[in-house]
Design an enzyme around this catalytic site. Structure first.
Site, PDB file in Angstrom:
ATOM      1  N   HIS A  82    -107.094   9.184-101.123  1.00  0.00           N
ATOM      2  CA  HIS A  82    -106.206   9.864-102.355  1.00  0.00           C
ATOM      3  C   HIS A  82    -106.209   9.474-103.596  1.00  0.00           C
ATOM      4  O   HIS A  82    -106.115   8.507-104.035  1.00  0.00           O
ATOM      5  CB  HIS A  82    -104.714   9.976-101.720  1.00  0.00           C
ATOM      6  N   ASP A 161     -92.846  17.485 -99.136  1.00  0.00           N
ATOM      7  CA  ASP A 161     -93.631  17.138-100.340  1.00  0.00           C
ATOM      8  C   ASP A 161     -94.330  18.544-100.891  1.00  0.00           C
ATOM      9  O   ASP A 161     -94.293  18.679-102.106  1.00  0.00           O
ATOM     10  CB  ASP A 161     -94.625  16.197 -99.861  1.00  0.00           C
ATOM     11  N   ARG A 168     -92.520  20.282-108.934  1.00  0.00           N
ATOM     12  CA  ARG A 168     -92.643  19.304-110.132  1.00  0.00           C
ATOM     13  C   ARG A 168     -93.874  19.735-110.969  1.00  0.00           C
ATOM     14  O   ARG A 168     -93.770  19.730-112.277  1.00  0.00           O
ATOM     15  CB  ARG A 168     -92.935  18.004-109.286  1.00  0.00           C
ATOM     16  N   SER A 183     -95.027  11.195-102.949  1.00  0.00           N
ATOM     17  CA  SER A 183     -95.536  12.368-102.585  1.00  0.00           C
ATOM     18  C   SER A 183     -96.945  11.869-101.948  1.00  0.00           C
ATOM     19  O   SER A 183     -97.232  12.570-100.893  1.00  0.00           O
ATOM     20  CB  SER A 183     -95.961  12.873-104.039  1.00  0.00           C
ATOM     21  N   LYS A 187     -97.738  12.290 -97.493  1.00  0.00           N
ATOM     22  CA  LYS A 187     -98.975  12.957 -96.984  1.00  0.00           C
ATOM     23  C   LYS A 187     -99.612  12.066 -96.078  1.00  0.00           C
ATOM     24  O   LYS A 187    -100.218  12.611 -94.950  1.00  0.00           O
ATOM     25  CB  LYS A 187     -99.600  13.527 -98.120  1.00  0.00           C
TER      26      LYS A 187
HETATM   27  N1  URA Z   1    -101.094  13.361-106.023  1.00  0.00           N
HETATM   28  C1  URA Z   1    -100.056  13.554-105.243  1.00  0.00           C
HETATM   29  O1  URA Z   1    -100.269  14.200-104.218  1.00  0.00           O
HETATM   30  N2  URA Z   1     -98.742  13.767-105.566  1.00  0.00           N
HETATM   31  C2  URA Z   1     -98.452  13.304-106.776  1.00  0.00           C
HETATM   32  O2  URA Z   1     -97.430  13.208-107.151  1.00  0.00           O
HETATM   33  C3  URA Z   1     -99.559  13.024-107.635  1.00  0.00           C
HETATM   34  C4  URA Z   1    -100.772  13.173-107.084  1.00  0.00           C
END
Ligand code: URA
Length: 434
Positions: A82, A161, A168, A183, A187
């Site tokens: 990620h 999220d 956001r 966040s 995930k």
């Molecule tokens: N990627 C995400 O999944 N969440 C964030 O807040 C920033 C980048």
């Protein structure tokens, strides 16, 4: 418990308890707490920040707001990846087929565009018919069959999220360390991978503008991951100018395809090799980074990474032929040059401004309900350190609505700093946190 009191406590700089965090996450997920109250809380968190225990509690509350995927039906060490988000950051599109072609099962949950940055799920939807909402069964079956599946958050996986991310995105509350860490890690924990490789961006196109903040974010996420029993490593990488040349959904897909053919931009290819080697080592597919890099270079050279992308697109409902003929991807009606106003070296490109230019062309969302235009964006012709003649193209706008051309051109020209001195080149990989 009342949401009003929670907002006021945070607004006044207090530390929220685990119960208060669980209360607002549960209430928001169920639709019992409205967007406007959660927006106010996000803004209070943005200004007052969160402590480490608050961040950990928020991460767990969001991870448990839906189902936790059990990937034990997939053989081997499942590795997820990620990015904290950047401009032109199409890494997952090229990296995941590379890694899958090396035999590491990739079971990944990705997001949509956020703030000035793009998102993998939007980019994948450039393939008409591509299904990002897989059921648990399909997700597992695809990984078992072809070694790769990428899905967005469904109503079942980290739904808190999903809602917060969209909120956001349009309330200027993205760039807060705790909100980003929770966040991403919620995930990752819910998606069930055994190992997690994080790409933490730093620079003017990142949410963490300074190296110090990026390292702190990396350390926080690595701690949360390891604490939850997932082997977690973070690569802190440069985002002081766009990654590669293409910025915009379908344009980035094309650049990722070029990279899988061995014809990608040098910086982007180097980042894929670095992150990929971390993934192969974390997944026990390679004994060290050098062996891993050689394996990744091999799957590009022999075409198996490109083939893996085609299999992946097909398995999720897209047309695999588009991988071999990317001119079928959405294309904007006009391509317009942005010309250099002076001669000299490109000394700096204010990177988040380039991302905003792509949004202004229609490539991102203005409100939660906005439809995005997958075809539009920019292709840079000059990057930091390049010499440019007056009147030469700095970039090309891929545009559908020409009424936006003037404002975007002005904003892009303001983002480029051109001068006589050749700038020092900056390091792509800043450090690794494990
Ligand atoms: N990627 C995400 O999944 N969440 C964030 O807040 C920033 C980048």
């Amino acid at each position: 418990m009342r949401m009003y009191d929670i907002i006021m406590k945070k607004r006044n700089g207090g530390e929220l308890t685990e119960q208060e965090i669980q209360f607002f996450i549960e209430g928001y997920t169920k639709g019992e707490i409205p967007d406007y109250q959660v927006s106010a809380l996000m803004m209070a968190i943005y200004f007052q920040k969160m402590t480490e225990p608050e961040t950990a509690a928020l991460t767990l509350a969001m991870a448990h707001s839906g189902d936790m995927l059990d990937l034990s039906e997939i053989q081997g060490c499942k590795v997820d990846k990620h990015s904290t988000g950047g401009v032109g950051d199409k890494t997952s599109l090229a990296l995941t087929p590379m890694v899958a072609a090396c035999g590491i099962p990739v079971a990944k949950m990705s997001g949509r565009g956020l703030g000035h940055t793009g998102g993998t799920i939007d980019k994948l939807e450039s393939f008409a018919g591509f299904n990002v909402a897989l059921s648990r069964e399909q997700f597992i079956e695809n990984v078992n069959k072809i070694g790769i599946a990428i899905m967005g958050q469904t109503a079942d996986l980290a739904p808190a999220d999903k809602k917060l991310y969209a909120l956001r995105d349009v309330t200027a509350t993205v760039d807060n360390m705790s909100l980003i860490a929770s966040s991403i890690m919620s995930k990752k924990l819910a998606a069930g991978a055994d190992a997690i490789v994080l790409d933490v961006k730093t620079g003017s196109g990142a949410f963490m503008k300074t190296l110090e903040d990026a390292v702190a974010l990396a350390e926080e996420m690595v701690k949360i991951g390891n604490h939850a029993g997932r082997k977690t490593v973070a690569v802190v990488s440069d985002m002081d100018q766009p990654l590669g040349y293409a910025v915009g959904n379908a344009l980035e897909v094309k650049e990722a395809i070029d990279t899988l053919k061995g014809q990608g931009p040098a910086d982007f290819t180097a980042l894929c090799l670095e992150l990929g080697s971390q993934m192969l080592v974390a997944g026990d597919a390679a004994k060290d980074a050098d062996t891993a890099k050689a394996m990744l270079q091999q799957v590009i050279a022999d075409g198996s990474a490109l083939k893996k992308l085609a299999q992946f697109v097909e398995a999720q409902g897209g047309n695999p032929d588009w991988v071999y003929h990317p001119e079928q991807l959405p294309m904007a009606g006009h391509v317009v040059d942005v010309l250099a106003p002076a001669e000299g070296y490109v000394q700096k490109i204010t990177c988040d401004e380039v991302g905003i230019c792509s949004l202004m062309l229609g490539g991102g969302r203005e409100t939660k309900e906005s439809e995005i235009d997958l075809a539009v964006g920019l292709v840079l012709k000059k990057k930091v350190g390049d010499y440019v003649q007056k009147g030469e193209a700095l970039a090309q706008l891929h545009i559908n609505d020409l009424s936006r051309q003037e404002a975007v051109t002005k904003r892009l020209l303001d983002a480029y700093i051109i001068g006589e001195e050749q700038p020092e080149s900056s390091q792509l990989i800043k450090c690794i946190v494990s």
